[in-house]
Design a protein around this motif. Structure first.
Motif, PDB file in Angstrom:
ATOM      1  N   ARG A   1     -33.368 -32.824 -14.132  1.00 50.25           N
ATOM      2  CA  ARG A   1     -32.751 -33.077 -13.032  1.00 50.25           C
ATOM      3  C   ARG A   1     -33.256 -32.083 -12.146  1.00 50.25           C
ATOM      4  O   ARG A   1     -33.290 -30.963 -12.477  1.00 50.25           O
ATOM      5  N   THR A   2     -33.549 -32.517 -10.797  1.00 44.13           N
ATOM      6  CA  THR A   2     -33.731 -31.597  -9.764  1.00 44.13           C
ATOM      7  C   THR A   2     -32.540 -30.827  -9.472  1.00 44.13           C
ATOM      8  O   THR A   2     -31.546 -31.196  -9.316  1.00 44.13           O
ATOM      9  N   GLN A   3     -32.537 -29.524  -9.278  1.00 39.80           N
ATOM     10  CA  GLN A   3     -31.524 -28.579  -9.058  1.00 39.80           C
ATOM     11  C   GLN A   3     -31.419 -28.426  -7.464  1.00 39.80           C
ATOM     12  O   GLN A   3     -32.700 -27.791  -6.826  1.00 39.80           O
ATOM     13  N   ILE A   4     -30.797 -29.020  -6.701  1.00 41.30           N
ATOM     14  CA  ILE A   4     -30.693 -28.923  -5.186  1.00 41.30           C
ATOM     15  C   ILE A   4     -29.570 -28.247  -4.675  1.00 41.30           C
ATOM     16  O   ILE A   4     -28.583 -28.500  -4.954  1.00 41.30           O
ATOM     17  N   TRP A   5     -29.595 -27.257  -4.153  1.00 41.26           N
ATOM     18  CA  TRP A   5     -28.605 -26.495  -3.528  1.00 41.26           C
ATOM     19  C   TRP A   5     -28.534 -27.064  -1.870  1.00 41.26           C
ATOM     20  O   TRP A   5     -29.074 -26.988  -0.940  1.00 41.26           O
TER      21      TRP A   5
ATOM     22  N   VAL B   1     -37.149 -37.373  -5.425  1.00 37.30           N
ATOM     23  CA  VAL B   1     -36.189 -36.826  -6.346  1.00 37.30           C
ATOM     24  C   VAL B   1     -35.727 -38.188  -6.990  1.00 37.30           C
ATOM     25  O   VAL B   1     -35.048 -39.029  -6.291  1.00 37.30           O
ATOM     26  N   LYS B   2     -35.577 -38.250  -8.443  1.00 34.68           N
ATOM     27  CA  LYS B   2     -35.252 -39.363  -9.137  1.00 34.68           C
ATOM     28  C   LYS B   2     -33.656 -39.102  -9.461  1.00 34.68           C
ATOM     29  O   LYS B   2     -32.853 -40.139  -9.600  1.00 34.68           O
ATOM     30  N   LYS B   3     -33.424 -37.735  -9.765  1.00 34.40           N
ATOM     31  CA  LYS B   3     -31.989 -37.451 -10.301  1.00 34.40           C
ATOM     32  C   LYS B   3     -31.830 -35.968 -10.240  1.00 34.40           C
ATOM     33  O   LYS B   3     -32.772 -35.279 -10.124  1.00 34.40           O
ATOM     34  N   ALA B   4     -30.384 -35.703  -9.577  1.00 36.74           N
ATOM     35  CA  ALA B   4     -30.333 -34.212  -9.137  1.00 36.74           C
ATOM     36  C   ALA B   4     -28.862 -33.691  -9.608  1.00 36.74           C
ATOM     37  O   ALA B   4     -27.912 -34.373  -9.657  1.00 36.74           O
ATOM     38  N   ASN B   5     -28.884 -32.364  -9.747  1.00 34.31           N
ATOM     39  CA  ASN B   5     -27.610 -31.728  -9.756  1.00 34.31           C
ATOM     40  C   ASN B   5     -27.509 -31.161  -8.454  1.00 34.31           C
ATOM     41  O   ASN B   5     -28.465 -30.389  -7.802  1.00 34.31           O
ATOM     42  N   MET B   6     -26.460 -31.326  -7.774  1.00 29.96           N
ATOM     43  CA  MET B   6     -26.323 -30.892  -6.346  1.00 29.96           C
ATOM     44  C   MET B   6     -25.268 -29.576  -6.435  1.00 29.96           C
ATOM     45  O   MET B   6     -24.338 -29.652  -7.074  1.00 29.96           O
ATOM     46  N   TRP B   7     -25.784 -28.571  -5.980  1.00 26.98           N
ATOM     47  CA  TRP B   7     -24.967 -27.406  -6.094  1.00 26.98           C
ATOM     48  C   TRP B   7     -23.986 -27.144  -4.879  1.00 26.98           C
ATOM     49  O   TRP B   7     -24.517 -27.455  -3.599  1.00 26.98           O
TER      50      TRP B   7
ATOM     51  N   PRO C   1     -19.234 -37.204  -8.660  1.00 24.77           N
ATOM     52  CA  PRO C   1     -20.116 -38.487  -9.050  1.00 24.77           C
ATOM     53  C   PRO C   1     -21.137 -38.394 -10.102  1.00 24.77           C
ATOM     54  O   PRO C   1     -21.687 -37.291 -10.275  1.00 24.77           O
ATOM     55  N   MET C   2     -21.277 -39.533 -10.697  1.00 24.11           N
ATOM     56  CA  MET C   2     -22.278 -39.538 -11.910  1.00 24.11           C
ATOM     57  C   MET C   2     -23.389 -40.389 -11.580  1.00 24.11           C
ATOM     58  O   MET C   2     -23.315 -41.051 -10.518  1.00 24.11           O
ATOM     59  N   GLY C   3     -24.376 -40.259 -12.386  1.00 26.05           N
ATOM     60  CA  GLY C   3     -25.678 -41.068 -12.375  1.00 26.05           C
ATOM     61  C   GLY C   3     -26.664 -40.016 -11.654  1.00 26.05           C
ATOM     62  O   GLY C   3     -26.883 -38.938 -12.178  1.00 26.05           O
ATOM     63  N   LYS C   4     -27.262 -40.717 -10.631  1.00 26.62           N
ATOM     64  CA  LYS C   4     -28.355 -39.896 -10.022  1.00 26.62           C
ATOM     65  C   LYS C   4     -28.220 -38.541  -9.574  1.00 26.62           C
ATOM     66  O   LYS C   4     -28.666 -37.496  -9.375  1.00 26.62           O
ATOM     67  N   TRP C   5     -26.876 -38.683  -8.853  1.00 29.32           N
ATOM     68  CA  TRP C   5     -26.433 -37.271  -8.131  1.00 29.32           C
ATOM     69  C   TRP C   5     -25.198 -36.815  -8.606  1.00 29.32           C
ATOM     70  O   TRP C   5     -24.236 -37.547  -8.933  1.00 29.32           O
ATOM     71  N   GLU C   6     -25.333 -35.555  -9.374  1.00 32.29           N
ATOM     72  CA  GLU C   6     -23.872 -35.073 -10.105  1.00 32.29           C
ATOM     73  C   GLU C   6     -23.992 -33.676  -9.499  1.00 32.29           C
ATOM     74  O   GLU C   6     -24.663 -32.720  -9.125  1.00 32.29           O
TER      75      GLU C   6
END
Length: 236
Positions: free
Chosen positions: A6-10, A123-129, A143-148
């Motif tokens: 998962r991409t780590q996005i701040w 980005v295919k799926k990410a953890n949103m900080w 939210p679950m799935g692509k954006w957590e």
């Protein structure tokens, strides 16, 4: 990065807690894959002044670029969806003061950042900080799935006060509160702060309210049910 990672996005909001995350990045305790702040194009100018002077240069030295993404480049709606206004304006249509739902944050921030990340960075799926602290546990969503959503400050058991102390240890002044200058969610003392410290923005808010009332004369930016220009927020 593999397809399973998962991409780590701040996702910075530009305020106190987000500045604390910036400090942790500069100290080497956190490192996102992407850092982004959505520009609603109605943000207080004091937010950008602070970011430009203190936060963005420090992040650059740490090897992180905080991307400023304009709402108008990725949002599909602005103030209205059909005839419904997206900000949580106050209304006197029923004869007493009420409040409309909030849609602007989702449309102008969350969806803008997701579209930007998908389109510009694949980005295919990410953890949103998200910069919530332990005194904001009621705000948590997952939210679950692509954006957590993940909460690095809560994971560190940090309060808003801890964030302010951390920022001061960095040698940065206390960050101003992040807010759109038209935001009806501001309490009275923040309207007074805006009037005193961001007068140009406050005049824009006054003009915005007058324009909004051409569309619907029962809508207001504050719970006073009076024009913003005439509201006295120092009254009990």
């Amino acid at each position: 990065m593999t397809m399973t990672e998962r991409t780590q996005i701040w996702s910075s909001g530009g305020g106190v807690q987000s500045t604390a995350i910036a400090a942790l990045i500069c100290q080497g305790e956190l490192m996102p894959d992407l850092a982004v702040i959505a520009d609603t194009e109605r943000e207080l100018s004091t937010t950008w002044d602070y970011l430009d002077k203190w936060v963005m240069p420090a992040l650059e030295r740490a090897g992180v670029t905080l991307h400023r993404v304009a709402k108008s480049d990725y949002a599909t709606v602005d103030l209205y969806r059909n005839d419904d206004i997206l900000i949580p304006a106050f209304t006197t249509e029923s004869g007493s003061i009420g409040k409309l739902p909030t849609y602007c944050s989702n449309e102008w921030k969350q969806r803008v950042i997701r579209r930007w990340a998908s389109k510009e960075h694949g980005v295919k799926k990410a953890n949103m900080w998200i910069g919530y602290t332990i005194d904001e546990l009621n705000r948590l969503t997952q939210p679950m799935g692509k954006w957590e959503n993940v909460y690095p400050l809560i994971n560190r058991r940090m309060t808003r006060g801890d964030c302010i102390a951390l920022v001061k240890r960095m040698g940065w002044p206390g960050p101003p509160r992040s807010s759109c200058y038209i935001c009806p969610n501001k309490p009275h003392h923040e309207w007074e702060w805006q009037r005193a410290h961001a007068p140009a923005d406050h005049q824009k808010a006054i003009a915005f309210e007058a324009e909004m009332q051409k569309h619907d004369p029962d809508l207001w930016l504050t719970d006073t049910g009076k024009p913003l220009a005439e509201s006295d927020f120092n009254q009990p």
